[in-house]
Design an enzyme around this catalytic site. Structure first.
Site, PDB file in Angstrom:
ATOM      1  N   GLU A   1      -4.222  -7.077  14.832  1.00  0.00           N
ATOM      2  CA  GLU A   1      -3.771  -5.736  14.453  1.00  0.00           C
ATOM      3  C   GLU A   1      -4.931  -4.750  14.583  1.00  0.00           C
ATOM      4  O   GLU A   1      -4.729  -3.564  14.856  1.00  0.00           O
ATOM      5  CB  GLU A   1      -3.215  -5.726  13.019  1.00  0.00           C
TER       6      GLU A   1
ATOM      7  N   LYS B   1       9.612  -0.620  13.919  1.00  0.00           N
ATOM      8  CA  LYS B   1      10.150  -0.261  12.594  1.00  0.00           C
ATOM      9  C   LYS B   1      11.225   0.812  12.736  1.00  0.00           C
ATOM     10  O   LYS B   1      12.285   0.743  12.121  1.00  0.00           O
ATOM     11  CB  LYS B   1       9.031   0.291  11.695  1.00  0.00           C
TER      12      LYS B   1
ATOM     13  N   HIS C   1      -3.893 -33.705  16.899  1.00  0.00           N
ATOM     14  CA  HIS C   1      -2.735 -34.499  17.310  1.00  0.00           C
ATOM     15  C   HIS C   1      -1.610 -33.617  17.818  1.00  0.00           C
ATOM     16  O   HIS C   1      -0.455 -34.053  17.892  1.00  0.00           O
ATOM     17  CB  HIS C   1      -2.271 -35.353  16.120  1.00  0.00           C
TER      18      HIS C   1
ATOM     19  N   GLY D   1      -4.633  -2.093   5.147  1.00  0.00           N
ATOM     20  CA  GLY D   1      -3.831  -3.215   4.652  1.00  0.00           C
ATOM     21  C   GLY D   1      -4.486  -4.567   4.903  1.00  0.00           C
ATOM     22  O   GLY D   1      -4.562  -5.417   4.016  1.00  0.00           O
ATOM     23  N   ARG D   2      -4.989  -4.780   6.112  1.00  0.00           N
ATOM     24  CA  ARG D   2      -5.551  -6.098   6.447  1.00  0.00           C
ATOM     25  C   ARG D   2      -6.958  -6.283   5.895  1.00  0.00           C
ATOM     26  O   ARG D   2      -7.576  -7.310   6.092  1.00  0.00           O
ATOM     27  CB  ARG D   2      -5.502  -6.315   7.956  1.00  0.00           C
TER      28      ARG D   2
ATOM     29  N   GLU E   1      10.665  -4.695   4.266  1.00  0.00           N
ATOM     30  CA  GLU E   1      10.750  -6.089   3.827  1.00  0.00           C
ATOM     31  C   GLU E   1      10.433  -6.212   2.345  1.00  0.00           C
ATOM     32  O   GLU E   1      11.149  -6.863   1.571  1.00  0.00           O
ATOM     33  CB  GLU E   1       9.765  -6.970   4.615  1.00  0.00           C
TER      34      GLU E   1
ATOM     35  N   LYS F   1       0.841  -1.201   0.000  1.00  0.00           N
ATOM     36  CA  LYS F   1       0.000   0.000   0.000  1.00  0.00           C
ATOM     37  C   LYS F   1       0.879   1.256   0.000  1.00  0.00           C
ATOM     38  O   LYS F   1       0.715   2.148  -0.795  1.00  0.00           O
ATOM     39  CB  LYS F   1      -0.920  -0.027   1.218  1.00  0.00           C
TER      40      LYS F   1
HETATM   41  O1  F6P Z   1       3.449  -3.090   9.692  1.00  0.00           O
HETATM   42  C1  F6P Z   1       2.085  -3.298   9.595  1.00  0.00           C
HETATM   43  C2  F6P Z   1       1.576  -2.969   8.237  1.00  0.00           C
HETATM   44  O2  F6P Z   1       1.468  -1.594   8.105  1.00  0.00           O
HETATM   45  C3  F6P Z   1       0.248  -3.641   7.984  1.00  0.00           C
HETATM   46  O3  F6P Z   1      -0.817  -2.957   8.514  1.00  0.00           O
HETATM   47  C4  F6P Z   1       0.249  -3.768   6.511  1.00  0.00           C
HETATM   48  O4  F6P Z   1      -0.670  -4.725   6.083  1.00  0.00           O
HETATM   49  C5  F6P Z   1       1.686  -4.172   6.268  1.00  0.00           C
HETATM   50  O5  F6P Z   1       2.422  -3.441   7.216  1.00  0.00           O
HETATM   51  C6  F6P Z   1       2.210  -3.947   4.884  1.00  0.00           C
HETATM   52  O6  F6P Z   1       2.133  -2.599   4.507  1.00  0.00           O
HETATM   53  P1  F6P Z   1       2.293  -2.158   3.008  1.00  0.00           P
HETATM   54  O7  F6P Z   1       1.178  -2.775   2.213  1.00  0.00           O
HETATM   55  O8  F6P Z   1       2.217  -0.674   3.012  1.00  0.00           O
HETATM   56  O9  F6P Z   1       3.616  -2.654   2.504  1.00  0.00           O
END
Ligand code: F6P
Length: 565
Positions: A376, A527, A407, A290-291, A235, A229
């Site tokens: 979250e 972060k 199990h 995002g979620r 990452e 987003k």
């Molecule tokens: O670190 C949490 C978060 O902001 C989530 O809410 C989101 O889904 C994820 O990181 C990834 O964010 P982005 O889509 O901006 O890379």
């Protein structure tokens, strides 16, 4: 089970919520909350065995239907009175009004001053949904059309890689909501996927993730869908840059990037800064959290896998649940019922966690998906106006598919000391040809909820001429709550219904607790610190460390190890 009408309760001393949604009192200060606390004391000695024995119809009356889903909530420690009191609490929290506020595009995400309008992502064309004075539905469908056009070109081999070869591998790069939803859905809907395409997901900044995902792939036939987003997530950008290097090491020309990278994002500037042609960016909007973004452009990889038509069925499933949520009376409203049961378990019975147990191997990533959605969203400890909450909020969500979990951790569910409410999710029909497996799978699901609820008494164990020393070990206390969600089969539409069910459940719980389910400030500190520590780990000159003694020592240990390498 439908319990209509307001309960005979005194008005609270102060209203809980003002017309505009602001919180005026703690939910714990309301007469409805206190009535539930008193009721809990009165319920203390009740056992599910008694509740079923005194009401032979219980198994069918404590149930709800929504779209294609059937919810049996009879195996919870509730009576008709409990449900009446829980619905009264929902009314006091103005759940119905807040649902309307969401659907009408109010800025309910108050700390980020924006709407949370994921329901617009699955609104049929022609529906009007307004954000900041503008109908957003035409834009949603414009992007869906672009996604469909692109997905069809990839699936038909019409979208070529740089050397003219068709795409055979799609690698989704994203994390959190930009990974968990699409990864969960692609696996859940594997039966509908194009078998000619290999679909992989990379999320972790641990290079092993990308290394493993790329193993065996031919760069000339590989498409990367970079989902973010913000397009600033460490990452995702680290993985995307490494993926680009991998591609260019083989294809050599910078121009290859445009053929092998597309993006789903709401940040066009960063996307083109990375080198992705803006024409190959599929956008979404700041009112999509995002979620809550699986059904936005973030679902592009899923659309490529299952095709646009199936993806539209997925959206339709979401929409069917949205309609139910917006229109069904609270006591028959499945997300509301699930939410209020969760509040009963967490706030009155002391449950700390909530287990999600899909009896479906293809839903193996569903619990992880729900972890982000729920934890979250509702892992918050201040109310909308910044005051500390007065009761526990979102539970620890966890789980694994059945029968595997049986199990592994079910021992604790049956005989441990903790109360763990469970959601069992199952299907009447399989989505594979091995017919003889399915009755066994379903039998196990039904058996587990029965065993949890009813257990096995000392008398029953003794009747089996058990060695007296073993009797206490073989007694199952029972009285352990669970919901069972049953559906015909795992289809795209069904998956949409299921995800929307939980999205709305989480929202309703947030309403009652008076928290903002749509921000996530709690992920920020880590972060920021990681950025600083990352520099301290790698800078050539020894850094001036000024963390705590533990963190400083860990950093020194890492630097010492890497000093001579
Ligand atoms: O670190 C949490 C978060 O902001 C989530 O809410 C989101 O889904 C994820 O990181 C990834 O964010 P982005 O889509 O901006 O890379």
């Amino acid at each position: 089970m439908v319990v209509e009408g307001p309960p005979p309760l005194a008005q609270p001393e102060r209203p809980f919520r003002a017309e505009d949604g602001t919180i005026l009192a703690m939910i714990t200060d309301t007469a409805e909350f206190r009535a539930l606390a008193d009721h809990r004391v009165a319920m203390a000695d009740l056992h599910l065995r008694d509740l079923f024995a005194t009401d032979p119809a219980r198994g069918e009356t404590f149930a709800a239907t929504a779209a294609d889903l059937y919810l049996d909530y009879s195996k919870n420690l509730v009576t008709a009175e409990t449900m009446t009191l829980l619905m009264a609490l929902a009314r006091r929290a103005a759940v119905q009004q807040r649902i309307e506020a969401m659907f009408t595009g109010e800025a309910i995400n108050v700390t980020e001053r924006r709407a949370a309008l994921h329901v617009a992502l699955r609104a049929p064309a022609g529906t009007v949904m307004i954000v900041d004075g503008e109908d957003v539905v035409p834009d949603v469908h414009r992007v869906l059309e672009r996604m469909a056009d692109f997905a069809l070109r990839v699936r038909s081999g019409e979208w070529w890689g740089y050397t003219g070869r068709p795409i055979r591998n799609v690698v989704n790069i994203g994390i959190g909501g930009s990974d968990l939803g699409p990864a969960m859905a692609a696996e859940a809907l594997a039966a509908y996927a194009d078998p000619a395409l290999s679909i992989r997901f990379v999320s972790n900044v641990d290079g092993a993730d990308l290394t493993d995902a790329l193993a065996g792939l031919d760069p000339a036939e590989t498409l990367f869908v970079v989902c973010s987003k913000t397009f600033t997530t460490l990452e995702t950008l680290t993985n995307a840059h490494s993926a680009r290097r991998w591609l260019l090491a083989a294809l050599e020309e910078e121009a290859a990037v445009a053929h092998h990278f597309v993006a789903a994002s709401s940040n066009p500037a960063e996307v083109s800064g990375f080198g992705i042609d803006p024409a190959n960016m599929f956008e979404f909007w700041d009112w999509v959290g995002g979620r809550y973004s699986l059904d936005s452009a973030i679902g592009l990889t899923v659309m490529i896998a299952i095709g646009p038509e199936r993806f539209r069925e997925l959206l339709d499933g979401f929409h069917q649940m949205d309609r139910h949520f917006r229109t069904a009376p609270l006591p028959a409203n499945m997300p509301v019922v699930l939410a209020m049961l969760g509040i009963w378990h967490g706030n009155f019975l002391g449950a700390e966690t909530h287990a999600v147990l899909p009896y479906s191997a293809r839903l193996r990533r569903f619990p992880a998906y729900l972890q982000q959605l729920d934890m979250e969203s509702n892992g918050k400890s201040v109310t909308l106006d910044g005051r500390p909450v007065a009761t526990s909020t979102g539970p620890v969500v966890w789980g694994q598919p059945g029968t595997n979990g049986q199990h592994a951790f079910f021992q604790l569910l049956h005989q441990g000391t903790r109360l763990v409410p469970c959601d069992f999710i199952g299907f009447l029909h399989p989505d594979h040809p091995l017919g003889e497996h399915h009755p066994q799978l379903v039998a196990n699901l039904f058996a587990q909820s029965e065993a949890l609820a009813f257990g096995r008494t000392r008398a029953e164990v003794e009747e089996e001429e058990t060695d007296p020393e073993l009797v206490p070990h073989r007694v199952f206390p029972g009285n352990r709550p669970s919901n069972t969600i049953l559906a015909p089969r795992l289809t795209p539409r069904l998956l949409g219904e299921l995800v929307a069910l939980y999205e709305h459940k989480v929202f309703v719980q947030g309403i009652v607790w008076g928290i903002n389910s749509f921000d996530q400030w709690g992920v920020e500190l880590g972060k920021v610190l990681a950025g600083r520590i990352g520099r301290e780990l790698t800078q050539p000159t020894p850094p001036d460390l000024a963390h705590d003694s533990s963190t400083d020592a860990l950093i020194r240990r890492y630097r010492n190890e890497h000093r001579n390498r």
